[in-house]
Scaffold this active site. Structure first.
Site, PDB file in Angstrom:
ATOM      1  N   LYS A  80       0.866  -1.178   0.000  1.00 35.21           N
ATOM      2  CA  LYS A  80       0.000   0.000   0.000  1.00 35.21           C
ATOM      3  C   LYS A  80       0.901   1.227   0.000  1.00 35.21           C
ATOM      4  O   LYS A  80       2.044   1.167   0.476  1.00 35.21           O
ATOM      5  CB  LYS A  80      -0.863   0.009   1.267  1.00 35.21           C
ATOM      6  CG  LYS A  80      -2.090   0.888   1.166  1.00 35.21           C
ATOM      7  CD  LYS A  80      -3.268   0.173   0.553  1.00 35.21           C
ATOM      8  CE  LYS A  80      -4.446   1.108   0.352  1.00 35.21           C
ATOM      9  NZ  LYS A  80      -5.617   0.445  -0.202  1.00 35.21           N
ATOM     10  N   ASP A 115      -7.066   4.999  -4.879  1.00 38.39           N
ATOM     11  CA  ASP A 115      -7.697   4.731  -3.587  1.00 38.39           C
ATOM     12  C   ASP A 115      -8.274   6.083  -3.149  1.00 38.39           C
ATOM     13  O   ASP A 115      -8.307   7.029  -3.941  1.00 38.39           O
ATOM     14  CB  ASP A 115      -6.637   4.215  -2.593  1.00 38.39           C
ATOM     15  CG  ASP A 115      -7.249   3.506  -1.403  1.00 38.39           C
ATOM     16  OD1 ASP A 115      -7.342   2.286  -1.417  1.00 38.39           O
ATOM     17  OD2 ASP A 115      -7.633   4.189  -0.426  1.00 38.39           O
ATOM     18  N   VAL A 183     -26.658   2.914  -3.845  1.00 37.88           N
ATOM     19  CA  VAL A 183     -26.864   2.445  -5.220  1.00 37.88           C
ATOM     20  C   VAL A 183     -26.013   3.283  -6.172  1.00 37.88           C
ATOM     21  O   VAL A 183     -26.484   3.814  -7.162  1.00 37.88           O
ATOM     22  CB  VAL A 183     -28.365   2.430  -5.611  1.00 37.88           C
ATOM     23  CG1 VAL A 183     -29.079   1.312  -4.863  1.00 37.88           C
ATOM     24  CG2 VAL A 183     -29.043   3.775  -5.334  1.00 37.88           C
ATOM     25  N   GLY A 184     -24.737   3.388  -5.818  1.00 34.83           N
ATOM     26  CA  GLY A 184     -23.753   4.033  -6.696  1.00 34.83           C
ATOM     27  C   GLY A 184     -23.306   3.023  -7.736  1.00 34.83           C
ATOM     28  O   GLY A 184     -24.097   2.200  -8.205  1.00 34.83           O
ATOM     29  N   LYS A 185     -22.023   3.044  -8.051  1.00 34.54           N
ATOM     30  CA  LYS A 185     -21.522   2.203  -9.159  1.00 34.54           C
ATOM     31  C   LYS A 185     -21.765   0.713  -8.911  1.00 34.54           C
ATOM     32  O   LYS A 185     -22.317   0.020  -9.752  1.00 34.54           O
ATOM     33  CB  LYS A 185     -20.024   2.469  -9.363  1.00 34.54           C
ATOM     34  CG  LYS A 185     -19.732   3.889  -9.835  1.00 34.54           C
ATOM     35  CD  LYS A 185     -18.285   4.102 -10.172  1.00 34.54           C
ATOM     36  CE  LYS A 185     -17.372   4.118  -8.962  1.00 34.54           C
ATOM     37  NZ  LYS A 185     -17.564   5.290  -8.057  1.00 34.54           N
ATOM     38  N   VAL A 186     -21.374   0.223  -7.745  1.00 36.35           N
ATOM     39  CA  VAL A 186     -21.510  -1.217  -7.471  1.00 36.35           C
ATOM     40  C   VAL A 186     -22.944  -1.563  -7.081  1.00 36.35           C
ATOM     41  O   VAL A 186     -23.522  -2.542  -7.572  1.00 36.35           O
ATOM     42  CB  VAL A 186     -20.545  -1.667  -6.352  1.00 36.35           C
ATOM     43  CG1 VAL A 186     -20.732  -3.139  -6.046  1.00 36.35           C
ATOM     44  CG2 VAL A 186     -19.098  -1.377  -6.736  1.00 36.35           C
ATOM     45  N   GLY A 187     -23.545  -0.754  -6.200  1.00 37.28           N
ATOM     46  CA  GLY A 187     -24.885  -1.056  -5.692  1.00 37.28           C
ATOM     47  C   GLY A 187     -25.919  -1.142  -6.811  1.00 37.28           C
ATOM     48  O   GLY A 187     -26.740  -2.064  -6.843  1.00 37.28           O
ATOM     49  N   ALA A 244     -22.124   0.962   0.413  1.00 33.16           N
ATOM     50  CA  ALA A 244     -21.864   2.398   0.556  1.00 33.16           C
ATOM     51  C   ALA A 244     -20.673   2.651   1.471  1.00 33.16           C
ATOM     52  O   ALA A 244     -19.597   3.018   1.015  1.00 33.16           O
ATOM     53  CB  ALA A 244     -23.105   3.103   1.075  1.00 33.16           C
ATOM     54  N   ASN A 267     -16.131  -1.721   1.944  1.00 33.40           N
ATOM     55  CA  ASN A 267     -14.910  -2.143   2.629  1.00 33.40           C
ATOM     56  C   ASN A 267     -15.067  -1.990   4.137  1.00 33.40           C
ATOM     57  O   ASN A 267     -15.748  -1.083   4.601  1.00 33.40           O
ATOM     58  CB  ASN A 267     -13.735  -1.258   2.178  1.00 33.40           C
ATOM     59  CG  ASN A 267     -13.175  -1.718   0.849  1.00 33.40           C
ATOM     60  OD1 ASN A 267     -12.918  -2.907   0.647  1.00 33.40           O
ATOM     61  ND2 ASN A 267     -13.001  -0.782  -0.069  1.00 33.40           N
TER      62      ASN A 267
HETATM   63  P1  NAD Z   1     -19.924   4.903  -5.210  1.00 33.95           P
HETATM   64  O1  NAD Z   1     -19.369   6.138  -4.602  1.00 33.95           O
HETATM   65  O2  NAD Z   1     -20.190   4.873  -6.669  1.00 33.95           O
HETATM   66  O3  NAD Z   1     -21.303   4.518  -4.479  1.00 33.95           O
HETATM   67  C1  NAD Z   1     -21.512   4.649  -3.109  1.00 33.95           C
HETATM   68  C2  NAD Z   1     -22.931   5.139  -2.917  1.00 33.95           C
HETATM   69  O4  NAD Z   1     -23.230   5.148  -1.535  1.00 33.95           O
HETATM   70  C3  NAD Z   1     -23.144   6.551  -3.440  1.00 33.95           C
HETATM   71  O5  NAD Z   1     -24.232   6.571  -4.333  1.00 33.95           O
HETATM   72  C4  NAD Z   1     -23.429   7.353  -2.178  1.00 33.95           C
HETATM   73  O6  NAD Z   1     -24.336   8.418  -2.403  1.00 33.95           O
HETATM   74  C5  NAD Z   1     -24.017   6.290  -1.281  1.00 33.95           C
HETATM   75  N1  NAD Z   1     -23.977   6.622   0.138  1.00 33.95           N
HETATM   76  C6  NAD Z   1     -23.045   7.319   0.827  1.00 33.95           C
HETATM   77  N2  NAD Z   1     -23.389   7.417   2.122  1.00 33.95           N
HETATM   78  C7  NAD Z   1     -24.559   6.749   2.251  1.00 33.95           C
HETATM   79  C8  NAD Z   1     -25.413   6.473   3.355  1.00 33.95           C
HETATM   80  N3  NAD Z   1     -25.148   6.918   4.579  1.00 33.95           N
HETATM   81  N4  NAD Z   1     -26.521   5.744   3.135  1.00 33.95           N
HETATM   82  C9  NAD Z   1     -26.827   5.301   1.900  1.00 33.95           C
HETATM   83  N5  NAD Z   1     -26.048   5.531   0.819  1.00 33.95           N
HETATM   84  C10 NAD Z   1     -24.932   6.243   0.997  1.00 33.95           C
HETATM   85  O7  NAD Z   1     -18.935   3.736  -4.774  1.00 33.95           O
HETATM   86  P2  NAD Z   1     -18.855   2.264  -5.371  1.00 33.95           P
HETATM   87  O8  NAD Z   1     -17.718   2.196  -6.312  1.00 33.95           O
HETATM   88  O9  NAD Z   1     -20.206   1.814  -5.787  1.00 33.95           O
HETATM   89  O10 NAD Z   1     -18.402   1.466  -4.069  1.00 33.95           O
HETATM   90  C11 NAD Z   1     -19.326   1.117  -3.058  1.00 33.95           C
HETATM   91  C12 NAD Z   1     -18.577   0.500  -1.886  1.00 33.95           C
HETATM   92  O11 NAD Z   1     -17.866  -0.661  -2.337  1.00 33.95           O
HETATM   93  C13 NAD Z   1     -17.511   1.411  -1.273  1.00 33.95           C
HETATM   94  O12 NAD Z   1     -17.443   1.129   0.121  1.00 33.95           O
HETATM   95  C14 NAD Z   1     -16.219   0.957  -1.936  1.00 33.95           C
HETATM   96  O13 NAD Z   1     -15.083   1.202  -1.124  1.00 33.95           O
HETATM   97  C15 NAD Z   1     -16.474  -0.526  -2.077  1.00 33.95           C
HETATM   98  N6  NAD Z   1     -15.701  -1.146  -3.160  1.00 33.95           N
HETATM   99  C16 NAD Z   1     -15.846  -0.712  -4.437  1.00 33.95           C
HETATM  100  C17 NAD Z   1     -15.114  -1.328  -5.450  1.00 33.95           C
HETATM  101  C18 NAD Z   1     -15.225  -0.876  -6.882  1.00 33.95           C
HETATM  102  O14 NAD Z   1     -14.660  -1.553  -7.739  1.00 33.95           O
HETATM  103  N7  NAD Z   1     -15.940   0.189  -7.196  1.00 33.95           N
HETATM  104  C19 NAD Z   1     -14.246  -2.381  -5.147  1.00 33.95           C
HETATM  105  C20 NAD Z   1     -14.149  -2.825  -3.830  1.00 33.95           C
HETATM  106  C21 NAD Z   1     -14.886  -2.188  -2.835  1.00 33.95           C
END
Ligand code: NAD
Length: 362
Positions: A80, A115, A183-187, A244, A267
């Site tokens: 890291k 990161d 419901v961002g990128k992964v959700g 999230a 995470n």
């Molecule tokens: P993202 O930022 O696209 O989505 C996160 C969503 O969570 C956003 O829409 C945000 O508005 C929402 N959010 C924030 N606070 C909130 C709350 N209190 N209640 C409800 N919703 C809330 O991120 P992502 O890329 O979708 O990642 C989601 C999670 O997965 C993060 O914790 C990230 O560290 C983890 N993760 C992502 C990846 C990846 O490839 N994108 C890989 C491993 C882990």
């Protein structure tokens, strides 16, 4: 405690401190364990209050990467990097070029990418200066592999299927109920997969446009409702899917949970791994270790080091299903929390690779 004592505590191999006066770069790279291959781990930029905070963070996170790489079965060890500074005010292309020169000088022992506080574009600057590589996750137009949320959501879905298999003896999700936090990128991609599999969902997010976009896509009969952020924990659902924030499994939320399992991409979901992992275990809630189910993104960036092949990434990500079944089986067999079962499986895997690497080969 001295620096060597800190390194010895968890078996870190190497620690580098870099500074460049012109760009005010102050960076630390920690390499925890390279048994499986060159170290891999993100680069975090934060205005750490003290150098000790930065050091503590990089040591802790690099060790976590050893487990994450081990569970994902990629040929990388844990590392890291951290840059001490405010990403909004202290960044410059030249700072990352300086960082690139330093990381490049490690000769391929360490690879890093985005990161918290860093973006793919930062590493475009960095990689210009690194003759021997050292950077992953660049934008696609610069040779990177693109959106990691796609394999990450696939991994979450495979985690949900494996969990369903343990709970119900089959993976059919028709009519099963899920509460998805974020419901961002992964959700959003996870919800789409769940709905395609016949499941029903509650969703929550603090960003209304993401909620609206998803509501428009999900058939009304499968959308159980949009709830306020703090209502998501106590819903009467089969699984809670945190996508999230970290630390959402804690003293306050555990008593609210009515779900049978927690499987999501966020995470560090357990505020206190030992305490809250044990509480879930005792309450009979299956917890899919986050670093296993969210490994799809890591699998993708690690694949860049072999020459990115999308089909290979998806195949490897699908194997999260099998690995999670092994974790659950060990947890039941030894009556231990699932996070501990996952750690033990990784340690065994690393020991087996260490043993075979003791044999000389060109
Ligand atoms: P993202 O930022 O696209 O989505 C996160 C969503 O969570 C956003 O829409 C945000 O508005 C929402 N959010 C924030 N606070 C909130 C709350 N209190 N209640 C409800 N919703 C809330 O991120 P992502 O890329 O979708 O990642 C989601 C999670 O997965 C993060 O914790 C990230 O560290 C983890 N993760 C992502 C990846 C990846 O490839 N994108 C890989 C491993 C882990």
């Amino acid at each position: 405690m001295g620096i060597f004592d800190e390194m010895a505590k968890y078996g870190h191999e190497q620690l580098h401190f870099f500074q460049h006066r012109g760009t005010k770069l102050k960076a630390i790279v920690a390499i925890h364990d390279t048994t499986l291959g060159p170290a891999l781990g993100g680069c975090r930029m934060r205005p750490y209050e003290t150098e000790e905070d930065a050091l503590f963070d990089v040591l802790r996170l690099s060790r976590g990467m050893t487990y994450k790489c081990g569970v994902a079965d990629v040929d990388n060890g844990g590392g890291k990097s951290v840059i001490i500074g405010d990403p909004n005010t202290d960044k410059s292309p030249e700072m990352f070029r300086a960082f690139g020169r330093f990381v490049g000088s490690l000769g391929g022992r360490f690879y890093t990418g985005t990161d918290m506080g860093t973006t793919p574009m930062d590493f475009v600057h960095a990689s210009r200066e690194a003759q021997h590589g050292g950077f992953v996750g660049l934008p696609e137009e610069y040779g990177g592999s693109g959106n990691t949320a796609i394999p990450t959501a696939l991994g979450v879905y495979q985690g949900i299927r494996a969990t369903a298999k343990v709970l119900w003896g089959h993976e059919d999700l028709t009519g099963k109920r899920f509460a998805v936090q974020g419901v961002g990128k992964v959700g959003a991609l996870t919800v789409e997969r769940l709905v395609a599999a016949g499941a029903q969902v509650y969703i929550t997010d603090v960003y209304q446009p993401f909620v609206d976009a998803l509501v428009a896509k999900v058939p009304p009969v499968q959308m159980l409702g949009v709830v306020a952020p703090d209502e998501i924990y106590g819903l009467d659902v089969d699984m809670f899917v945190p996508c999230a924030l970290g630390a959402i499994v804690n003293d306050e939320t555990i008593p609210q949970f009515k779900c049978k399992a927690i499987v999501g991409s966020a995470n560090n979901q357990l505020l206190d791994m030992e305490k809250h992992g044990k509480m879930l275990h005792e309450k009979g809630i299956l917890y899919a270790p986050d670093y296993l189910v969210n490994a799809g993104g890591l699998i993708q960036v690690a694949d860049e080091l072999k020459g990115y092949v999308e089909a290979r990434v998806m195949a490897k990500t699908n194997s999260i299903y099998e690995m999670l079944l092994q974790v659950y089986a060990l947890s039941t067999e030894q009556n231990i929390p699932t996070w501990l079962a996952a750690d033990r499986l990784v340690e065994e895997r690393i020991a087996r690779v260490e043993d075979l690497k003791s044999m000389f080969s060109l």
